[in-house]
Design an enzyme around this catalytic site. Structure first.
Site, mmCIF file in Angstrom:
data_model
loop_
_atom_site.group_PDB
_atom_site.id
_atom_site.type_symbol
_atom_site.label_atom_id
_atom_site.label_comp_id
_atom_site.label_asym_id
_atom_site.label_seq_id
_atom_site.Cartn_x
_atom_site.Cartn_y
_atom_site.Cartn_z
ATOM 1 N N MET A 1 -35.491 -118.099 -128.922
ATOM 2 C CA MET A 1 -35.229 -116.870 -129.564
ATOM 3 C C MET A 1 -35.841 -116.508 -130.772
ATOM 4 O O MET A 1 -36.129 -117.364 -131.744
ATOM 5 C CB MET A 1 -33.554 -116.940 -129.613
ATOM 6 C CG MET A 1 -33.012 -117.396 -128.430
ATOM 7 S SD MET A 1 -31.074 -117.150 -128.747
ATOM 8 C CE MET A 1 -30.590 -117.857 -127.155
ATOM 9 N N ASP B 1 -27.895 -117.611 -115.465
ATOM 10 C CA ASP B 1 -28.013 -117.955 -116.911
ATOM 11 C C ASP B 1 -26.715 -117.296 -117.720
ATOM 12 O O ASP B 1 -26.966 -116.106 -117.846
ATOM 13 C CB ASP B 1 -29.139 -118.014 -117.509
ATOM 14 C CG ASP B 1 -29.381 -118.396 -118.766
ATOM 15 O OD1 ASP B 1 -28.526 -119.066 -119.422
ATOM 16 O OD2 ASP B 1 -30.428 -118.357 -119.416
ATOM 17 N N SER C 1 -28.552 -126.092 -120.726
ATOM 18 C CA SER C 1 -29.124 -125.320 -121.927
ATOM 19 C C SER C 1 -29.248 -126.097 -123.110
ATOM 20 O O SER C 1 -27.955 -126.150 -123.559
ATOM 21 C CB SER C 1 -28.655 -123.911 -122.156
ATOM 22 O OG SER C 1 -28.952 -123.420 -123.038
ATOM 23 N N HIS D 1 -33.272 -126.756 -119.672
ATOM 24 C CA HIS D 1 -33.396 -125.333 -119.845
ATOM 25 C C HIS D 1 -33.454 -125.228 -121.517
ATOM 26 O O HIS D 1 -32.743 -125.501 -122.346
ATOM 27 C CB HIS D 1 -32.262 -124.566 -119.502
ATOM 28 C CG HIS D 1 -32.220 -122.950 -119.381
ATOM 29 N ND1 HIS D 1 -32.963 -122.327 -118.700
ATOM 30 C CD2 HIS D 1 -31.734 -122.129 -120.521
ATOM 31 C CE1 HIS D 1 -32.869 -121.031 -119.162
ATOM 32 N NE2 HIS D 1 -32.069 -120.874 -120.165
ATOM 33 N N MET E 1 -29.374 -112.906 -115.621
ATOM 34 C CA MET E 1 -28.584 -113.218 -116.960
ATOM 35 C C MET E 1 -27.164 -112.457 -116.589
ATOM 36 O O MET E 1 -26.893 -111.349 -116.330
ATOM 37 C CB MET E 1 -29.276 -112.429 -118.160
ATOM 38 C CG MET E 1 -30.452 -112.958 -118.675
ATOM 39 S SD MET E 1 -30.596 -114.602 -119.319
ATOM 40 C CE MET E 1 -29.134 -114.721 -120.552
ATOM 41 N N ASP F 1 -34.024 -122.391 -124.521
ATOM 42 C CA ASP F 1 -33.979 -121.220 -124.724
ATOM 43 C C ASP F 1 -34.546 -120.685 -126.099
ATOM 44 O O ASP F 1 -34.327 -121.369 -127.022
ATOM 45 C CB ASP F 1 -32.232 -120.905 -125.065
ATOM 46 C CG ASP F 1 -31.655 -120.818 -123.842
ATOM 47 O OD1 ASP F 1 -32.100 -119.967 -122.956
ATOM 48 O OD2 ASP F 1 -30.899 -121.492 -123.685
ATOM 49 N N HIS G 1 -37.208 -120.490 -121.208
ATOM 50 C CA HIS G 1 -36.620 -119.048 -121.210
ATOM 51 C C HIS G 1 -36.940 -118.642 -122.430
ATOM 52 O O HIS G 1 -36.384 -118.756 -123.645
ATOM 53 C CB HIS G 1 -35.275 -119.335 -120.853
ATOM 54 C CG HIS G 1 -34.167 -117.919 -120.818
ATOM 55 N ND1 HIS G 1 -33.240 -117.718 -120.979
ATOM 56 C CD2 HIS G 1 -34.906 -116.727 -120.731
ATOM 57 C CE1 HIS G 1 -32.792 -116.584 -121.123
ATOM 58 N NE2 HIS G 1 -33.983 -115.795 -120.767
ATOM 59 N N MET H 1 -37.312 -115.520 -124.922
ATOM 60 C CA MET H 1 -36.378 -114.109 -125.284
ATOM 61 C C MET H 1 -37.198 -113.922 -126.640
ATOM 62 O O MET H 1 -36.378 -113.869 -127.822
ATOM 63 C CB MET H 1 -34.848 -114.469 -125.541
ATOM 64 C CG MET H 1 -34.088 -114.871 -124.047
ATOM 65 S SD MET H 1 -32.577 -115.713 -124.553
ATOM 66 C CE MET H 1 -33.101 -117.310 -124.620
HETATM 67 C C1 DX5 Z 1 -27.914 -117.116 -123.757
HETATM 68 C C2 DX5 Z 1 -29.049 -118.364 -123.141
HETATM 69 C C3 DX5 Z 1 -28.446 -119.251 -122.221
HETATM 70 C C4 DX5 Z 1 -27.269 -119.851 -123.005
HETATM 71 C C5 DX5 Z 1 -26.171 -120.452 -121.715
HETATM 72 O O1 DX5 Z 1 -28.993 -116.345 -124.077
HETATM 73 O O2 DX5 Z 1 -30.026 -117.862 -122.382
HETATM 74 O O3 DX5 Z 1 -29.223 -120.334 -121.751
HETATM 75 O O4 DX5 Z 1 -27.531 -120.900 -123.684
HETATM 76 O O5 DX5 Z 1 -25.099 -120.801 -122.627
HETATM 77 P P1 DX5 Z 1 -23.690 -120.630 -121.833
HETATM 78 O O6 DX5 Z 1 -23.843 -121.998 -120.684
HETATM 79 O O7 DX5 Z 1 -22.650 -121.638 -123.024
HETATM 80 O O8 DX5 Z 1 -23.168 -119.475 -121.455
HETATM 81 ZN ZN ZN Z 2 -31.469 -119.213 -121.196
#
Ligand code: DX5
Ligand code: ZN
Length: 222
Positions: free
Chosen positions: A38, A177, A9, A34, A139, A36, A68, A70
């Site tokens: 947000m 994840d 990620s 990956h 998750m 992310d 991903h 969010m």
């Molecule tokens: C959280 C993300 C994850 C996160 C994982 O909302 O979707 O992908 O970056 O990070 P680690 O591996 O540090 O838990």
């Molecule tokens: Zn993620």
């Protein structure tokens, strides 16, 4: 079961050197990037969007992008990520009005749809969707931040989803994840995951290749 994929990620990468970080992690053996996304609305944090995805894609990175999302709403931004070169587009069922429509939209835009389940989201959402999905994301932390601790109830969810995927006979990736580390990845693989997101465990380590190798060794122990 499908070959295991390690998906670093980039949330935990050094954003000031993002291109180099992505090259480094792919050079270290990552299978997927990956990504992310947000929005400070669906989750309490704000990260990167389609422009950054496109920039990485244009750089010619040699791994597929696992977006991903969010974000709420989802549909408005799906075509942008398709254009920006995402291979998988995964969203949260609570973040869209019409789950089936969003899945179709992702497919129509030439991407592979994934559905993400928060720690307290029931798996019932798979009832009418699994036959249309290419990925299920469990998750193991509440979404929004890297570096959180793995929530153990995710293991039971993985086992359940693995059984459902097997019963479906379809080729669906099962991704985990949140809080994935070298010392818990073996149990996670045993529970049925085949795609492993890891942010802080990889980007926070001094040697990305050594960490990814150690993860693969743990998975292979079975
Ligand atoms: C959280 C993300 C994850 C996160 C994982 O909302 O979707 O992908 O970056 O990070 P680690 O591996 O540090 O838990
Ligand atoms: Zn993620």
């Amino acid at each position: 079961m499908a070959a295991p994929w390690i998906a670093p990620s980039i949330l935990s990468a050094d954003f000031a050197r993002l291109g180099e970080e992505v090259d480094a992690v792919i050079g270290a053996g990552a299978d997927l990037v990956h990504f992310d996304v947000m929005d400070n609305h669906y989750v309490p944090n704000l990260t990167i969007g389609p422009l950054v995805c496109e920039a990485l894609h244009r750089r010619g990175i040699k791994a597929a992008i696992d977006a991903h999302l969010m974000v709420r709403p989802v549909d408005r931004i799906v075509p942008d990520f398709a254009r920006a070169g995402a291979t998988y587009i995964t969203f949260h069922p609570e973040a869209t009005e019409h789950i089936d429509r969003t899945i179709e939209l992702i497919r129509e835009h030439g991407c592979r749809p994934g559905l993400a389940f928060n720690p307290a989201t029931p798996l019932d959402y798979l009832d009418y969707t699994l036959e249309k999905l290419d990925l299920v994301l469990i998750m193991s932390v509440n979404p929004g931040f890297g570096g959180q601790r793995f929530i153990p109830s995710a293991l039971g969810k993985l086992e359940h989803v693995r059984r459902r995927i097997q019963a479906s006979g379809r080729d669906v990736r099962l991704e985990i994840d949140g809080g994935v580390k070298v010392d818990n990845i073996q149990a996670i693989a045993r529970a049925g995951a085949d795609t492993f997101v890891a942010g802080s465990a990889i980007f926070g380590s001094p040697d990305y290749a050594a960490t990814i190798r150690a993860m693969r060794e743990q998975i292979a122990r079975g």
